[in-house]
Design a protein around this motif. Structure first.
Motif, mmCIF file in Angstrom:
data_model
loop_
_atom_site.group_PDB
_atom_site.id
_atom_site.type_symbol
_atom_site.label_atom_id
_atom_site.label_comp_id
_atom_site.label_asym_id
_atom_site.label_seq_id
_atom_site.Cartn_x
_atom_site.Cartn_y
_atom_site.Cartn_z
ATOM 1 N N THR A 221 -0.991 23.839 3.079
ATOM 2 C CA THR A 221 -0.406 22.887 2.141
ATOM 3 C C THR A 221 -1.771 21.800 2.114
ATOM 4 N N PRO A 222 -2.142 21.406 0.990
ATOM 5 C CA PRO A 222 -3.107 20.385 0.809
ATOM 6 C C PRO A 222 -2.721 18.985 1.085
ATOM 7 N N PRO A 223 -3.750 18.103 1.547
ATOM 8 C CA PRO A 223 -3.247 16.717 1.473
ATOM 9 C C PRO A 223 -3.266 16.213 0.569
ATOM 10 N N THR A 224 -1.916 15.073 0.344
ATOM 11 C CA THR A 224 -1.632 14.291 -0.762
ATOM 12 C C THR A 224 -2.402 13.021 -0.898
ATOM 13 N N VAL A 225 -3.068 12.787 -2.025
ATOM 14 C CA VAL A 225 -3.758 11.515 -2.243
ATOM 15 C C VAL A 225 -3.182 10.748 -3.394
ATOM 16 N N LEU A 226 -3.168 9.545 -3.429
ATOM 17 C CA LEU A 226 -2.532 8.605 -4.289
ATOM 18 C C LEU A 226 -3.630 7.959 -5.201
ATOM 19 N N THR A 227 -3.891 7.936 -6.511
ATOM 20 C CA THR A 227 -4.803 6.961 -7.202
ATOM 21 C C THR A 227 -3.669 5.912 -8.010
ATOM 22 N N ILE A 228 -4.068 4.733 -7.990
ATOM 23 C CA ILE A 228 -3.729 3.677 -8.738
ATOM 24 C C ILE A 228 -4.369 3.004 -9.533
ATOM 25 N N ALA A 229 -4.595 3.448 -10.985
ATOM 26 C CA ALA A 229 -5.419 3.019 -11.904
ATOM 27 C C ALA A 229 -5.043 3.139 -13.173
ATOM 28 N N GLY A 230 -6.027 2.597 -14.149
ATOM 29 C CA GLY A 230 -5.441 2.784 -15.579
ATOM 30 C C GLY A 230 -5.883 4.120 -16.259
ATOM 31 N N SER A 231 -5.360 4.372 -17.301
ATOM 32 C CA SER A 231 -5.639 5.744 -17.912
ATOM 33 C C SER A 231 -6.802 5.590 -18.673
ATOM 34 N N ASP A 232 -7.621 6.637 -18.796
ATOM 35 C CA ASP A 232 -8.637 6.949 -19.873
ATOM 36 C C ASP A 232 -8.537 7.920 -20.907
ATOM 37 N N VAL B 108 6.544 7.668 -5.823
ATOM 38 C CA VAL B 108 5.630 8.632 -5.017
ATOM 39 C C VAL B 108 5.733 8.596 -3.496
ATOM 40 N N LEU B 109 5.758 7.370 -3.092
ATOM 41 C CA LEU B 109 5.868 7.240 -1.555
ATOM 42 C C LEU B 109 7.356 7.770 -0.944
ATOM 43 N N ALA B 110 8.434 7.501 -1.847
ATOM 44 C CA ALA B 110 9.507 8.102 -1.257
ATOM 45 C C ALA B 110 9.682 9.587 -1.158
ATOM 46 N N ASP B 111 8.918 10.383 -1.806
ATOM 47 C CA ASP B 111 9.012 11.659 -1.744
ATOM 48 C C ASP B 111 7.566 12.618 -1.340
ATOM 49 N N PHE B 112 6.424 11.775 -0.901
ATOM 50 C CA PHE B 112 5.156 12.660 -0.641
ATOM 51 C C PHE B 112 4.855 11.814 0.613
ATOM 52 N N THR B 113 3.987 12.851 1.456
ATOM 53 C CA THR B 113 3.282 11.995 2.768
ATOM 54 C C THR B 113 2.082 11.726 2.213
ATOM 55 N N VAL B 114 1.621 10.679 1.825
ATOM 56 C CA VAL B 114 0.309 10.246 1.241
ATOM 57 C C VAL B 114 -0.364 9.904 2.371
ATOM 58 N N ARG B 115 -1.762 11.029 2.165
ATOM 59 C CA ARG B 115 -2.880 10.518 3.341
ATOM 60 C C ARG B 115 -3.805 9.689 3.222
ATOM 61 N N ALA B 116 -4.079 9.238 1.849
ATOM 62 C CA ALA B 116 -5.058 8.393 1.439
ATOM 63 C C ALA B 116 -4.649 7.810 0.041
ATOM 64 N N VAL B 117 -5.220 6.672 -0.312
ATOM 65 C CA VAL B 117 -4.700 5.979 -1.435
ATOM 66 C C VAL B 117 -6.295 5.215 -2.065
ATOM 67 N N LYS B 118 -6.350 5.468 -3.261
ATOM 68 C CA LYS B 118 -7.595 4.725 -3.897
ATOM 69 C C LYS B 118 -6.887 4.034 -5.001
ATOM 70 N N THR B 119 -7.525 2.854 -5.333
ATOM 71 C CA THR B 119 -7.422 1.764 -6.458
ATOM 72 C C THR B 119 -8.433 1.653 -7.348
ATOM 73 N N GLY B 120 -8.244 1.658 -8.601
ATOM 74 C CA GLY B 120 -9.085 1.381 -9.595
ATOM 75 C C GLY B 120 -8.798 0.088 -10.430
ATOM 76 N N MET B 121 -8.672 0.421 -11.696
ATOM 77 C CA MET B 121 -8.482 -0.895 -12.544
ATOM 78 C C MET B 121 -7.024 -1.346 -12.314
ATOM 79 N N LEU B 122 -6.953 -2.568 -12.083
ATOM 80 C CA LEU B 122 -5.526 -3.296 -11.633
ATOM 81 C C LEU B 122 -5.164 -4.157 -12.956
ATOM 82 N N GLY B 123 -6.391 -4.792 -13.595
ATOM 83 C CA GLY B 123 -5.720 -5.437 -14.801
ATOM 84 C C GLY B 123 -5.309 -6.820 -14.588
ATOM 85 N N SER B 124 -4.703 -7.191 -13.522
ATOM 86 C CA SER B 124 -3.977 -8.646 -13.701
ATOM 87 C C SER B 124 -3.676 -8.652 -11.948
#
Length: 261
Positions: A2-13, A67-83
């Motif tokens: 099983t691959p590790p799960t990574v989460l991105t929190i960012a804007g769409s391009d 996402v956090l309720a269902d996946f075991t997230v191993r790392a997180v990155k944030t990008g554009m937050l906006g406000s």
């Protein structure tokens, strides 16, 4: 396996070269399963950003919780937050220790020059970052000091690390010399990373891809210096692979999957 799960929190391009789209490509290319939380929808292409629609902070929180309720997230990155309000929503989860191996890419200005974020939003998350990855312009905006030389990059990295992040990488791909220089500071140690500059105008999404690659390597168990070095090598290959592409009329994307290798 099983691959590790990574989460991105960012804007769409919408052009696919940066933001959520680039992050998910990097995750897949480096062997991680990508999940995402959208902070904003943008109308953009290789020539620039035409419009930005921030999402409500409550919608961002709902996505994080789902996402956090269902996946075991191993790392997180944030990008554009906006406000700052969106940053506060993300910081609430970080403060509770729910965003492991947090990599903060303080997206303030797009490659095209369009302003995508505000310093106050970035500052909300820096105290919880394992790694922060500002470029020279972003480091200057946050510290209020010029960052145009390697010496100033070192000073900025040390100043930013004093404000909370365990490690800071000031990226200097835009410096006017023949090298791509990044400065890593953490644990009282400063390291200058140098590689030959890739001669290309296609740099859209470089910062997003770099921070996403660091997050994957952290999820796979690398210590920060090794993760940063691996991410720098990956981005260098991706820049070289896409330099002769003809996608759009402006600054094109990277070769995330090594198609041109």
């Amino acid at each position: 396996m099983t691959p590790p799960t990574v989460l991105t929190i960012a804007g769409s391009d919408s052009g696919g070269g940066a933001g959520i789209q680039a992050d998910l490509k990097v995750f897949a290319a480096l062997g991680a399963y990508g999940t995402s939380v959208l902070t904003a929808v943008t109308a953009q292409n290789t020539r620039g950003v035409d419009a930005v629609l921030p999402l409500p902070p409550g919608t961002v929180t709902d996505q994080v919780e789902s996402v956090l309720a269902d996946f075991t997230v191993r790392a997180v990155k944030t990008g554009m937050l906006g406000s700052p309000a969106v940053a506060d929503a993300v910081a609430t989860a970080a403060r509770a220790g729910r965003l492991p191996h947090l990599v903060v890419d303080p997206v303030l200005v797009a490659t095209s020059g369009h302003r995508l974020g505000v310093v106050a939003a970035v500052e909300r998350l820096l105290p919880y970052a394992q790694v922060a990855t500002p470029n020279c312009a972003e480091a200057a905006a946050i510290t209020g000091r010029p960052v145009t030389t390697v010496e100033e990059m070192v000073t900025a990295a040390e100043a930013l690390a004093a404000g909370g992040p365990a490690h800071v990488v000031v990226t200097g791909g835009d410096l006017a010399d023949g090298e791509a220089v990044d400065v890593l500071h953490g644990g009282g140690v400063t390291t200058v990373l140098r590689t030959p500059r890739v001669d290309t105008r296609h740099t859209h999404g470089t910062g997003c891809s770099f921070s996403a690659a660091i997050a994957v390597r952290l999820a796979l168990g690398d210590p920060v210096p090794a993760a940063v070095a691996a991410a720098k090598e990956y981005v260098t290959r991706a820049l070289a692979g896409g330099r002769d592409w003809k996608l759009g009329a402006g600054r094109g994307p990277l070769d995330h999957f090594g198609w041109s290798a």
